[in-house]
Design a protein around this motif. Structure first.
Motif, PDB file in Angstrom:
ATOM      1  N   HIS A 107     -13.854  -5.978 -17.215  1.00  0.00           N
ATOM      2  CA  HIS A 107     -14.232  -6.338 -18.585  1.00  0.00           C
ATOM      3  C   HIS A 107     -14.806  -5.166 -19.371  1.00  0.00           C
ATOM      4  O   HIS A 107     -14.875  -5.210 -20.609  1.00  0.00           O
ATOM      5  CB  HIS A 107     -15.222  -7.509 -18.573  1.00  0.00           C
ATOM      6  CG  HIS A 107     -16.513  -7.211 -17.876  1.00  0.00           C
ATOM      7  ND1 HIS A 107     -17.607  -6.689 -18.527  1.00  0.00           N
ATOM      8  CD2 HIS A 107     -16.888  -7.363 -16.585  1.00  0.00           C
ATOM      9  CE1 HIS A 107     -18.598  -6.532 -17.666  1.00  0.00           C
ATOM     10  NE2 HIS A 107     -18.192  -6.928 -16.487  1.00  0.00           N
ATOM     11  N   ASP A 108     -15.226  -4.074 -18.686  1.00  0.00           N
ATOM     12  CA  ASP A 108     -15.728  -2.895 -19.391  1.00  0.00           C
ATOM     13  C   ASP A 108     -14.638  -1.857 -19.645  1.00  0.00           C
ATOM     14  O   ASP A 108     -14.908  -0.760 -20.150  1.00  0.00           O
ATOM     15  CB  ASP A 108     -16.902  -2.269 -18.631  1.00  0.00           C
ATOM     16  CG  ASP A 108     -16.495  -1.631 -17.299  1.00  0.00           C
ATOM     17  OD1 ASP A 108     -15.285  -1.661 -16.951  1.00  0.00           O
ATOM     18  OD2 ASP A 108     -17.386  -1.114 -16.589  1.00  0.00           O
ATOM     19  N   GLY A 109     -13.377  -2.193 -19.275  1.00  0.00           N
ATOM     20  CA  GLY A 109     -12.255  -1.282 -19.497  1.00  0.00           C
ATOM     21  C   GLY A 109     -11.869  -0.469 -18.281  1.00  0.00           C
ATOM     22  O   GLY A 109     -10.864   0.258 -18.313  1.00  0.00           O
ATOM     23  N   GLY A 110     -12.646  -0.564 -17.197  1.00  0.00           N
ATOM     24  CA  GLY A 110     -12.313   0.179 -15.985  1.00  0.00           C
ATOM     25  C   GLY A 110     -11.015  -0.309 -15.365  1.00  0.00           C
ATOM     26  O   GLY A 110     -10.752  -1.518 -15.313  1.00  0.00           O
ATOM     27  N   VAL A 111     -10.198   0.617 -14.897  1.00  0.00           N
ATOM     28  CA  VAL A 111      -8.926   0.296 -14.238  1.00  0.00           C
ATOM     29  C   VAL A 111      -9.105   0.499 -12.736  1.00  0.00           C
ATOM     30  O   VAL A 111      -9.475   1.589 -12.286  1.00  0.00           O
ATOM     31  CB  VAL A 111      -7.781   1.186 -14.768  1.00  0.00           C
ATOM     32  CG1 VAL A 111      -6.483   0.916 -14.013  1.00  0.00           C
ATOM     33  CG2 VAL A 111      -7.581   0.956 -16.266  1.00  0.00           C
TER      34      VAL A 111
END
Length: 323
Positions: A246-250
C-alpha cells in the motif's frame, strides 16, 4: 508479467485472531494514477487490504487498473462486513466493462466466524454481501476460507454454504507474514489440517464445477506442503507475479519481505528488470515458504498437462469412491 496482488490500504474494521493488520496505524496509500506504472500485460489483479472497501479511492483505482491493464480480470478480496458499500462499488465499476470477481472471507459457521473475526454479526454481514454482489450481476464470486486451529472440522460446513449460494469455495491455511499480515506466531500442526484438507479436496472433486477439480489439486498441494514443507512446483514470485504494498513498495510476493523498489519512483517493469533484481528473482525459485492461492494459481498455470492428468485420474476415482 501475468498476475499482481495489490494491497490498497492497511486499515481494517474487524479484529481477526490470525491477522494483525487491524492493529496497524499506518494510513499510507498511493495515488491511483501511480497504477498506470503497472505492466499492461497483467491478466489478473487481486485487490486486498486491510479492508479495501474502506478505501475512498477504490473505484478510481479499479478504473485506472482497467485502463492500464485492459485484459486483466480484477478480483476484490473483502471481509464482507460492508454489504451496502460493496454492492454500490460493484454497481459503479461494472459498466466499465472489465471482468470483476469478489471473494468474501468466511471462516466457519456463524458463532465460530464471529469469534474469529472479533465482531458479533460478522457472519450475517458476509452472507448478505455475497447475496448483494450476486444480485448486482457478479458471477465470479466465492467464499475464501482459512483453516486455523479454532475452526478445525468446520470446512465442510462453509463449503456446503458456498454450494447452497451457488458460489465458489477457496481454501487456504493460516500463514505468517510480517510484511502482509503483521504476524509471525501463527501455528498449526500437519496433523490438525490433514483431515480438513482431505475432506475439502474430496468435496471439490465431487463438485459439478470444473474449476473446483483444479482447486482440488491446489488443496492437495496444501496438504503436501504442511506435511513435508515442499511445494509441488518451483516458485515464480517476481517472475510472473508480484505484490504491490500500500506504500508503493514492489515485492516478489506478500510473504517475502524483500522490497525490490517503489512504484513512486519508476514502473514495475523497470524495477523488476534491474540487473541486481534479476539475480534476486532467480533465487526466489528455490523458495518454499508458502503454498497459497494468491501465489499458486499462477504457478499452476505453467503446468497444464500435469494438472489435467492429476484431475482426470482423481476425478474418475471420486466418481466410483464411496461417499
Amino acid at each position: 508479467m501475468h498476475e499482481a496482488t495489490i494491497s490498497v490500504n492497511a486499515v481494517c474494521n474487524l479484529r481477526c485472531r490470525v491477522c494483525a493488520i487491524w492493529r496497524n496505524r499506518d494510513s499510507t496509500t498511493i495515488d491511483p494514477d501511480l497504477y498506470r506504472r503497472l505492466p499492461s500485460s497483467l491478466k489478473k489483479v487481486t485487490l486486498t487490504g486491510g479492508e479495501p472497501l474502506l478505501d475512498a479511492q477504490l473505484e478510481s483505482r479499479i478504473r485506472v487498473i482497467h485502463e492500464t491493464c485492459p485484459s486483466a480480470s480484477i478480483v476484490l478480496i473483502t471481509n464482507g462486513s460492508l454489504p451496502a458499500p460493496t454492492e454500490e462499488s460493484i454497481r459503479k465499476v461494472r459498466p466499465l466493462g472489465m471482468r470483476i470477481g469478489v471473494r468474501v472471507s468466511i471462516d466457519g459457521p456463524r458463532e465460530i466466524h464471529d469469534r474469529l473475526r472479533g465482531r458479533e454479526g460478522a457472519y450475517d454481514l458476509a452472507v448478505d454481501t455475497l447475496r448483494r454482489v450476486q444480485a448486482a450481476g457478479i458471477h465470479d464470486l466465492g467464499i475464501s476460507y482459512t483453516v486455523q486451529p479454532e475452526n478445525i472440522g468446520t470446512a465442510h460446513q462453509v463449503a456446503a454454504l458456498a454450494r447452497e449460494l451457488g458460489v465458489e469455495f477457496i481454501c487456504n491455511v493460516v500463514q505468517n507474514s510480517d510484511l502482509y499480515y503483521g504476524t509471525h506466531d501463527n501455528r498449526i500442526s500437519p496433523e490438525e489440517v490433514a483431515g480438513d484438507l482431505e475432506r475439502i479436496r474430496d468435496f471439490q472433486l465431487r463438485s459439478p464445477r470444473w474449476k473446483e477439480w483444479f482447486r482440488a489439486y491446489f488443496t492437495q498441494g496444501l496438504a503436501q506442503y504442511h506435511q513435508t514443507g515442499r511445494t509441488p512446483f518451483a516458485c515464480l514470485a517476481g517472475h510472473s507475479f508480484f505484490y504491490l504494498h500500500h506504500d508503493g513498495g514492489v515485492y516478489p510476493c506478500n510473504i517475502l519481505d524483500e522490497c525490490l523498489g517503489n512504484i513512486r519512483d519508476e514502473t514495475v517493469q523497470a524495477i523488476l528488470s534491474k540487473p541486481e533484481n534479476r539475480d534476486r528473482i532467480a533465487s526466489f525459485r528455490r523458495c518454499r515458504l508458502c503454498w497459497t492461492s494468491c501465489n499458486a494459481s499462477d504457478v499452476m498455470r505453467h503446468h497444464p498437462v500435469r494438472l489435467a492428468a492429476w484431475v482426470a485420474v482423481h476425478k474418475a476415482r471420486s466418481l466410483i469412491a464411496p461417499r
